[in-house]
Each structure stands twice: as C-alpha cells, then as structure tokens.
Design a protein around this motif. Structure first.
Motif, PDB file in Angstrom:
ATOM      1  N   SER A  97       0.822  -1.216   0.000  1.00 58.42           N
ATOM      2  CA  SER A  97       0.000   0.000   0.000  1.00 58.42           C
ATOM      3  C   SER A  97       0.853   1.262   0.000  1.00 58.42           C
TER       4      SER A  97
ATOM      5  N   LEU B 152      -5.137  -6.105  -2.005  1.00 60.97           N
ATOM      6  CA  LEU B 152      -3.994  -5.262  -1.655  1.00 60.97           C
ATOM      7  C   LEU B 152      -3.781  -5.336  -0.152  1.00 60.97           C
TER       8      LEU B 152
ATOM      9  N   ALA C 295      -2.532  -3.780   3.142  1.00 58.07           N
ATOM     10  CA  ALA C 295      -2.406  -2.361   3.478  1.00 58.07           C
ATOM     11  C   ALA C 295      -2.134  -2.197   4.966  1.00 58.07           C
TER      12      ALA C 295
ATOM     13  N   TRP D 183      -7.690   3.395  -5.179  1.00 64.13           N
ATOM     14  CA  TRP D 183      -7.447   1.949  -5.250  1.00 64.13           C
ATOM     15  C   TRP D 183      -8.646   1.241  -5.867  1.00 64.13           C
TER      16      TRP D 183
ATOM     17  N   LEU E 260      -9.316  -5.465   0.397  1.00 62.19           N
ATOM     18  CA  LEU E 260      -8.207  -4.952   1.203  1.00 62.19           C
ATOM     19  C   LEU E 260      -7.947  -5.899   2.369  1.00 62.19           C
TER      20      LEU E 260
END
Length: 396
Positions: free
Chosen positions: A72, A100, A102, A115, A123
């Motif tokens: 991230s 992702l 993060a 994003w 996430l």
C-alpha cells in the motif's frame, strides 16, 4: 506430468512489494526499509517480469494478490500504471479478486477511492493487535486507533471485501488483552479474519530480544487458550473457519489463500516471489538489486526453477490441504501411505482415536483440536507416510 490438466484454467498472480517505512521486529518475509516508500519505476520492473508470461491467447487471471512488505506504499499513479500493464498482458476475468495488503497508517479516503477505481476489490489490513503496548513490542508503526479508523474508512468508501490480520502469542499479550482485541475486531465491518500464532524466526529483531531476555512470550498453554477462544468467538459472529488461521463470512473466503493451500497455479513476480505454472516452480532472489539487474539484462529473474514431480505434487496436496477445513481426499492418503488401504488406516488411526481428525465422506480432515496441533500432526505424518522432509512448507 501431464500439462494438459492446466489448460484453460484461470490462475492467480502474486506480486511482492518488499518496501516498508519501518521493519517490524517479527517479520521474516523479504523486505527492505525505505522511508521514501516504493522507488520510482519499481512498478515497471514488475510489469517487465509479468511480460515474460505473455501468451496468445493471454493467460486468464481470477485472483491477483499484492503482498509484501507494504504494497500500500505504492503511489496511486504507480499502481494504476502497473494494473494497466497487467491488463494488457493477461486476461482479467469478470470476477477477478484483486487484494492489496495495506498497513493502517497508509489509508486515507482519497487513496482508498483511487485503489477502487484502479481495480482493487479487496483490502487486507494489518491490524495484529488493538493493544498499543503489544503493537510496540512488534515494531508496528500504526496505533490501535489508526487500525480501527482504517477499517471504517475503507468500509465508508464502499469496500465490502475487507480482511484484518491478528496475531496470537505477542510479547506481553494475555488472554484478557487478546479477548479485548478480538471482540472489537469481530464487531467491525469485515468479511474475513486471518489470525496467526507468532512464529519466532531466527535472525529477526524479536528473536534476538527474546534470546537476550528483553521480551517474554506468552506460554504455550496461554496461546492455546487464545486460539480456542478465537475459534469459538469467530463462529459466534458468523465467521466460518476454512483453514487453520483463516476465517470468513459466507462468500468471504480469500481466493488467493485457497489457491495457495490447494497448490493451484499462481505466477509470482517481484523480489523473493515464488510461483508455480504448469508444473514448473520458480523462486526469485531475496534481493531487489539482483532481481532488477537480471530484468535489466533481459534475463529471467529466477534464482531457481524446479520441475515439480508427480510425487511432490501429491505430497504437497497432503501437506497443504490438511490445513483446510475441507481436508484432503482419502484416496490421496492411501496413495501416499502405500498401495494397501491398511497402510493408510494404520497411519491415521492415532489421529482418529485422539480426536485430532475425522474421516467422513471420503475425506480426512482435522478437528479444531487437530488444527491447534497441525504442525505436530504434519511432523508425524511426513515420515510416517515416507514423505520427503525437504518438501516446501512455507507460505508467501
């Protein structure tokens, strides 16, 4: 090996981004400290490696996972350029899951919005604990308050696919403090929870601190109590345990996680990334410099390339699959234990008799008690079945 079994199947893509602003004391994944974030142009090196997998027709992806490190930290423009290149190289199917990882301190409403627009669908937020003293012991940069704010920020921006990481066995952690963290986390708008027992790796800062007596870990019994409480509390809040350390609400299972534990094909790009495609396993060097130099010279950036034998493929299906709540098919156990079913029956009898495993509907699966002792059970199964002790067992 018959490569035809791999034809026309969607596969996964793992992307390793090793850069962190600070290095956590416990982490053994390949990462490097970078106060300025991800170096300029790193995303195009990733795209250059990905381009080595260009085919006609293009390989179809149904999962993409950006791990690290701290992926991230990638600037939004860099992430968009990377995804643009990947879309040109691969076919992203309509339901592709793009995760992702993060860290809480990297989230903001604007970043989360970008994003989503770039194509991130899920996430995975590194929380680890909601006790600031425990976070400090791990070398985490974010506070408990920042972690909670990050999750609710992502939810407010429309993310329904949200996962949080939690750790058990942190220095100074007690059953009471763990309960407090877990109960707060289970009240958040999450569809997935990953909860890992701290694995003390030789050479890490935390390992050295414990060795010097500067940090003390909870005892084995205390950590076991945390795990058992977590399993019950997660179920009460609507989370189903689908792997030793992973829990999900209906529809929330991580496609990347499942692909890893099922040993399905997944291309790996980036420094230290491992991948497997059509029976060929690749391992990239744990060095950004070495990885980038090979790419700059037009070379494959692999440290090792290994043809996976049929036997190893079967072994890995047992070693990794036994960690899933679905377990493994009994026929696989019979094949690995010997030609006669009696060999397999003798192998698993102690597990069944002690309540560590069940044999139901043609599948061998661990119970909750078995999950708690999964490493010990694997240590027993490997030599008992005549499996190679050198078979890969680490995760990405």
């Amino acid at each position: 090996m018959d490569d035809s079994i791999f034809v026309n199947r969607p596969i996964g893509l793992y992307i390793h981004v090793p850069f962190c602003t600070t290095l956590c004391s416990y982490c053994d994944f390949y990462r490097t400290a970078s106060e300025s974030g991800v170096p300029e142009g790193f995303e195009m090196l990733l795209a250059r490696e990905a381009d080595r997998y260009r085919e006609d027709p293009p390989i179809e992806l149904d999962s993409i996972y950006l791990g690290g490190g701290t992926p991230s930290l990638l600037e939004e423009d860099s992430l968009e350029r990377l995804f643009e290149a990947l879309r040109e190289i691969f076919h992203w199917n309509a339901g592709v899951e793009v995760t992702l990882e993060a860290n809480p301190e990297t989230l903001s409403p604007e970043r989360v919005r970008r994003w989503r627009r770039a194509g991130v669908t899920r996430l995975s937020i590194g929380v680890q604990s909601l006790n600031d003293a425990e976070l400090a012991a791990l070398g985490r940069r974010a506070t408990a308050g920042q972690a909670e704010a990050a999750v609710f920020c992502a939810a407010a921006e429309g993310y329904e696919r949200l996962s949080a990481d939690l750790m058990l066995g942190i220095p100074g952690q007690t059953l009471q403090s763990f309960r407090g963290s877990l109960q707060r986390i289970l009240s958040w708008p999450l569809d997935h929870l990953s909860a890992y027992m701290l694995d003390l790796h030789r050479g890490t800062a935390l390992y050295q601190a414990v060795l010097r007596g500067e940090a003390e870990l909870p005892g084995e019994d205390a950590t076991s109590d945390m795990y058992e409480f977590m399993c019950g509390a997660a179920e009460t809040h609507g989370f189903e345990q689908y792997e030793v350390s992973n829990f999900a609400r209906p529809g929330g299972r991580s496609r990347h996680n499942l692909r890893y534990w099922r040993r399905e094909d997944c291309i790996g790009i980036g420094p230290s990334a491992h991948g497997q495609l059509r029976g060929l396993r690749t391992e990239n060097p744990r060095s950004t410099r070495e990885w980038s130099e090979k790419l700059s010279k037009g070379l494959a950036p692999h440290e090792r390339t290994i043809r996976v034998s049929d036997r190893e493929r079967l072994e890995n299906r047992l070693i990794f699959g036994i960690r899933l709540s679905d377990g493994v098919e009994w026929g696989l156990v019979e094949t690995l234990a010997g030609r006669e079913g009696r060999d397999a029956e003798r192998l698993v009898a102690p597990l069944l008799e002690n309540g560590y495993a069940l044999l139901e509907e043609g599948r061998l699966r661990l119970t909750s008690r078995g999950f708690l002792l999964s490493n010990e059970i694997l240590t027993y199964l490997l030599p008992a079945a005549g499996l190679s002790p050198g078979t890969e067992t680490s995760t990405t």
